[in-house]
Design an enzyme around this catalytic site. Sequence first.
Site, PDB file in Angstrom:
ATOM      1  N   PRO A 155       0.683  -1.026  -0.052  1.00 31.67           N
ATOM      2  CA  PRO A 155      -0.024  -0.155   0.005  1.00 31.67           C
ATOM      3  C   PRO A 155       0.828   1.217  -0.066  1.00 31.67           C
ATOM      4  O   PRO A 155       0.336   2.337  -0.184  1.00 31.67           O
ATOM      5  CB  PRO A 155      -0.669  -0.090   1.203  1.00 31.67           C
ATOM      6  N   GLU A 206       3.290  -7.483   8.355  1.00 34.15           N
ATOM      7  CA  GLU A 206       3.581  -5.992   8.275  1.00 34.15           C
ATOM      8  C   GLU A 206       4.491  -5.465   7.510  1.00 34.15           C
ATOM      9  O   GLU A 206       4.858  -4.596   7.316  1.00 34.15           O
ATOM     10  CB  GLU A 206       3.998  -5.758   9.760  1.00 34.15           C
ATOM     11  N   ARG A 229      -4.833  -7.914 -20.352  1.00 31.86           N
ATOM     12  CA  ARG A 229      -5.681  -7.299 -21.466  1.00 31.86           C
ATOM     13  C   ARG A 229      -5.286  -6.514 -22.281  1.00 31.86           C
ATOM     14  O   ARG A 229      -5.756  -6.059 -23.268  1.00 31.86           O
ATOM     15  CB  ARG A 229      -7.111  -6.779 -20.712  1.00 31.86           C
TER      16      ARG A 229
HETATM   17  N1  ADE Z   1      -1.127  -5.036   0.192  1.00 35.90           N
HETATM   18  C1  ADE Z   1      -1.851  -4.784   1.240  1.00 35.90           C
HETATM   19  N2  ADE Z   1      -2.841  -3.643   0.674  1.00 35.90           N
HETATM   20  C2  ADE Z   1      -2.139  -3.557  -0.584  1.00 35.90           C
HETATM   21  C3  ADE Z   1      -2.524  -2.555  -1.517  1.00 35.90           C
HETATM   22  N3  ADE Z   1      -3.526  -1.695  -1.350  1.00 35.90           N
HETATM   23  N4  ADE Z   1      -2.203  -2.467  -2.870  1.00 35.90           N
HETATM   24  C4  ADE Z   1      -1.132  -3.396  -2.878  1.00 35.90           C
HETATM   25  N5  ADE Z   1      -0.609  -4.242  -1.996  1.00 35.90           N
HETATM   26  C5  ADE Z   1      -1.208  -4.375  -0.946  1.00 35.90           C
END
Ligand code: ADE
Length: 231
Positions: A93, A120, A158
């Site tokens: 993230p 984590e 795609r």
């Molecule tokens: N791992 C956990 N959350 C994620 C996300 N939003 N995007 C990519 N990998 C992730």
Amino acid sequence: MGLSMRFDIVTLFPDMFPGYLSQSLLNKAIEAGIVDIHVHNMRDWSTDKHNKIDDRPYGGGPGMILSVEPVIRCVEAVQAMTDDPGQVIMMTPQGERLCQPTAERLATNVRMILLCGRYEGFDQRVVDILDPLELSIGDYILNGGEVAAMVVVDSLVRLVPGVLGDQQSSWDDSFSRGNRMLEYPQYTRPQNFEGHEVPEILLSGNHKKIEQWRKTQSLAKTKLRRQDLLE
Ligand code: ADE
């Protein structure tokens, strides 16, 4: 044969992938030899007799961190499977947000190695050593990178020539190049479902008017929901 794309997915949960990969368009692309996907279990590279691949964070704090050694050993072994070490992509993230232009840029790679984290996250030295592209699929936290990796595979596949029919690919183009609009509403038979009617104009046979109506609908929806696409 034309272009092809190879994905290597590095994960602690390899069983999550076969169900998804064996369905529909993706399966057709794999059968046609256009896309090649290999899933690898990081745990196979554990150096610990209990098959441990994570440990507590130095400095304290919640959760477990994926250890540097099994991840690096796994990626090295996977990279050595072909002549091209490929682009390493870490699902996190904290990464660059995936959007259509990013997907198009990534689709120029012929080989990608996708790292899926759990817990984590990875020991920072995994990032320092592999210098991966860190990629996020959006501002929310998943339990792991596996679903995010599937999103990446799905959106890139795609874009490989030959995977989609022409009609669908030109729709994708119109979303990514400049003119980004949400879709207008579509209808198919029946004309009347329990009193819910198809808009009159779509039955008129007047193609110019229909096109105008669709443009207006697209624009109105985009303005209402996704002003950012118009800026
Ligand atoms: N791992 C956990 N959350 C994620 C996300 N939003 N995007 C990519 N990998 C992730």
